[in-house]
Design a protein around this motif. Structure first.
Motif, PDB file in Angstrom:
ATOM      1  N   LEU A 102       0.661  -1.021   0.164  1.00 60.98           N
ATOM      2  CA  LEU A 102       0.087  -0.313   0.596  1.00 60.98           C
ATOM      3  C   LEU A 102       0.680   1.394   0.270  1.00 60.98           C
ATOM      4  CD1 LEU A 102      -2.656  -0.761   3.256  1.00 60.98           C
ATOM      5  CD2 LEU A 102      -3.388  -0.892   0.214  1.00 60.98           C
ATOM      6  N   TYR A 103       0.781   2.523  -0.705  1.00 69.78           N
ATOM      7  CA  TYR A 103       1.409   3.308  -1.447  1.00 69.78           C
ATOM      8  C   TYR A 103       0.282   5.223  -0.196  1.00 69.78           C
ATOM      9  CZ  TYR A 103       4.854   1.741  -4.344  1.00 69.78           C
ATOM     10  OH  TYR A 103       5.610   0.606  -4.966  1.00 69.78           O
ATOM     11  N   ASP A 104       0.825   5.395   0.013  1.00 66.19           N
ATOM     12  CA  ASP A 104       0.241   7.506   0.618  1.00 66.19           C
ATOM     13  C   ASP A 104      -0.341   6.265   1.669  1.00 66.19           C
ATOM     14  OD1 ASP A 104       2.148   7.908  -1.480  1.00 66.19           O
ATOM     15  OD2 ASP A 104       0.289   7.973  -3.101  1.00 66.19           O
ATOM     16  N   MET A 105      -0.129   6.109   2.743  1.00 69.88           N
ATOM     17  CA  MET A 105      -1.169   5.845   3.625  1.00 69.88           C
ATOM     18  C   MET A 105      -1.422   6.899   5.072  1.00 69.88           C
ATOM     19  SD  MET A 105      -2.832   3.570   2.120  1.00 69.88           S
ATOM     20  CE  MET A 105      -3.852   3.022   3.538  1.00 69.88           C
ATOM     21  N   VAL A 106      -2.088   7.246   5.301  1.00 67.65           N
ATOM     22  CA  VAL A 106      -2.742   8.678   6.243  1.00 67.65           C
ATOM     23  C   VAL A 106      -3.256   8.144   6.939  1.00 67.65           C
ATOM     24  CG1 VAL A 106      -2.760  10.755   7.110  1.00 67.65           C
ATOM     25  CG2 VAL A 106      -2.323  10.642   4.814  1.00 67.65           C
ATOM     26  N   PHE A 107      -2.831   7.701   8.599  1.00 61.58           N
ATOM     27  CA  PHE A 107      -3.841   7.072   9.794  1.00 61.58           C
ATOM     28  C   PHE A 107      -3.413   8.621  10.598  1.00 61.58           C
ATOM     29  CE2 PHE A 107      -1.221   3.557   8.200  1.00 61.58           C
ATOM     30  CZ  PHE A 107      -2.520   2.636   8.048  1.00 61.58           C
ATOM     31  N   THR A 108      -5.000   8.715  10.061  1.00 63.92           N
ATOM     32  CA  THR A 108      -5.143   9.522  12.273  1.00 63.92           C
ATOM     33  C   THR A 108      -5.786   9.211  12.899  1.00 63.92           C
ATOM     34  OG1 THR A 108      -7.357   9.510  11.293  1.00 63.92           O
ATOM     35  CG2 THR A 108      -6.261  11.114   9.390  1.00 63.92           C
ATOM     36  N   THR A 109      -5.785   9.840  13.800  1.00 62.74           N
ATOM     37  CA  THR A 109      -5.549   9.675  15.527  1.00 62.74           C
ATOM     38  C   THR A 109      -6.709  11.340  16.023  1.00 62.74           C
ATOM     39  OG1 THR A 109      -4.110  10.324  16.600  1.00 62.74           O
ATOM     40  CG2 THR A 109      -4.288   7.574  15.435  1.00 62.74           C
ATOM     41  N   TYR A 110      -6.810  11.890  17.041  1.00 68.20           N
ATOM     42  CA  TYR A 110      -7.267  12.632  17.510  1.00 68.20           C
ATOM     43  C   TYR A 110      -6.051  14.039  18.606  1.00 68.20           C
ATOM     44  CZ  TYR A 110     -11.587  10.272  18.572  1.00 68.20           C
ATOM     45  OH  TYR A 110     -12.986   9.748  17.854  1.00 68.20           O
ATOM     46  N   LYS A 111      -4.993  12.677  18.438  1.00 67.08           N
ATOM     47  CA  LYS A 111      -4.328  13.911  18.746  1.00 67.08           C
ATOM     48  C   LYS A 111      -2.846  13.845  17.756  1.00 67.08           C
ATOM     49  CE  LYS A 111      -3.428  11.875  23.317  1.00 67.08           C
ATOM     50  NZ  LYS A 111      -2.788  10.906  24.009  1.00 67.08           N
ATOM     51  N   LYS A 112      -2.556  12.872  16.876  1.00 67.03           N
ATOM     52  CA  LYS A 112      -1.232  13.181  15.770  1.00 67.03           C
ATOM     53  C   LYS A 112      -1.934  12.503  14.425  1.00 67.03           C
ATOM     54  CE  LYS A 112       3.127  12.728  15.167  1.00 67.03           C
ATOM     55  NZ  LYS A 112       3.348  13.674  14.358  1.00 67.03           N
ATOM     56  N   ASN A 113      -1.692  12.882  13.282  1.00 66.39           N
ATOM     57  CA  ASN A 113      -1.371  11.999  11.913  1.00 66.39           C
ATOM     58  C   ASN A 113      -0.680  11.411  11.507  1.00 66.39           C
ATOM     59  OD1 ASN A 113      -4.187  13.179  11.241  1.00 66.39           O
ATOM     60  ND2 ASN A 113      -3.591  14.412  10.610  1.00 66.39           N
ATOM     61  N   TYR A 114      -0.781  10.045  11.050  1.00 61.15           N
ATOM     62  CA  TYR A 114       0.866   9.497  10.918  1.00 61.15           C
ATOM     63  C   TYR A 114       0.810   9.545   9.849  1.00 61.15           C
ATOM     64  CZ  TYR A 114       0.748   8.271  15.640  1.00 61.15           C
ATOM     65  OH  TYR A 114       0.829   9.068  17.488  1.00 61.15           O
ATOM     66  N   ARG A 115       1.784   9.531   8.314  1.00 65.12           N
ATOM     67  CA  ARG A 115       1.783   9.439   7.024  1.00 65.12           C
ATOM     68  C   ARG A 115       3.050   8.857   6.862  1.00 65.12           C
ATOM     69  NH1 ARG A 115       5.757  11.585   4.228  1.00 65.12           N
ATOM     70  NH2 ARG A 115       4.871  11.352   1.424  1.00 65.12           N
ATOM     71  N   ILE A 116       2.412   7.026   5.974  1.00 69.94           N
ATOM     72  CA  ILE A 116       3.274   6.157   5.720  1.00 69.94           C
ATOM     73  C   ILE A 116       3.513   6.524   4.460  1.00 69.94           C
ATOM     74  CG2 ILE A 116       3.676   3.920   6.347  1.00 69.94           C
ATOM     75  CD1 ILE A 116       2.488   4.238   9.226  1.00 69.94           C
ATOM     76  N   SER A 117       4.927   6.317   3.964  1.00 72.64           N
ATOM     77  CA  SER A 117       4.847   6.287   1.718  1.00 72.64           C
ATOM     78  C   SER A 117       4.724   5.469   1.759  1.00 72.64           C
ATOM     79  CB  SER A 117       6.525   6.668   1.687  1.00 72.64           C
ATOM     80  OG  SER A 117       6.678   7.730   2.332  1.00 72.64           O
TER      81      SER A 117
END
Length: 196
Positions: A102-117
């Protein structure tokens, strides 16, 4: 105009594919502009027809601002993130053959966003690469572990790399793992469902 619309909508990629964030960004911006243009044109048409601001088309135009505003929020979310760098993606593709990717995944939480290439999955092993050098691994592990367990995936190991050479080395090692195609597919589906 018709050709432009056709070209724009055929370039929208599926979530998890290479350049997904960049193409989705263009789509969301275009959709937002289109929605607001429709609302503005309805308001102007109503005003020109009646000579007053208070008319039925004004109400329709105001209601049309609701989906336009929702689209604007979505566009702002996508504008914050970029797709995986082309050189990085090319290097990863040399080593990721046969793995669920999987490419370009952005996981969002209440505190922070995690971008994984890039994410690679094989059986119960999930590895990813983040171009963000200050990636907060421990917080992300807790978040993703909770999501995977809630979806019934037990015993999944997750590791995110910020060093590309170590990541491609790990991709080569993952190829030796048992494929477990059903489990791999289920984990990929879960990850796609919780990403932006």
């Amino acid at each position: 105009m018709k050709m432009l619309l056709k070209r724009l909508f055929t370039t929208v990629d599926v979530k998890g594919t290479r350049n997904y964030l960049d193409s989705q960004k263009k789509f969301e911006i275009f959709r937002t502009i289109l929605y607001f243009a429709v609302s503005i044109s309805l308001f102007v048409a109503g005003y020109l027809q009646t000579g007053e601001k208070t008319n039925l088309l004004t109400i329709v135009a105001i209601l049309g601002c609701l989906p336009a505003s929702k689209s604007a929020v979505s566009a702002i979310m996508y504008l914050r993130f970029d797709s995986c760098d082309h050189r990085t993606a090319a290097q990863i593709e040399e080593h990721s053959g046969g793995l669920g990717c999987l490419y370009d995944m952005v996981f969002t939480t209440y505190k922070k966003n995690y971008r994984i290439s890039h994410l690679a999955v094989r059986g119960g092993c999930v590895c990813g690469f983040s171009e963000n050098g200050g990636f907060e691994e421990s917080d992300f592990y807790q978040h993703i572990d909770h999501i995977l367990k809630m979806d019934g995936h037990q015993g999944v190991t997750v590791k995110i790399f910020t060093n590309l050479s170590k990541y491609v080395e790990r991709l080569e090692q993952m190829k030796a793992l048992a494929p477990e195609e059903d489990r791999t597919g289920a984990i990929l589906s879960t990850l796609k469902s919780v990403a932006l």
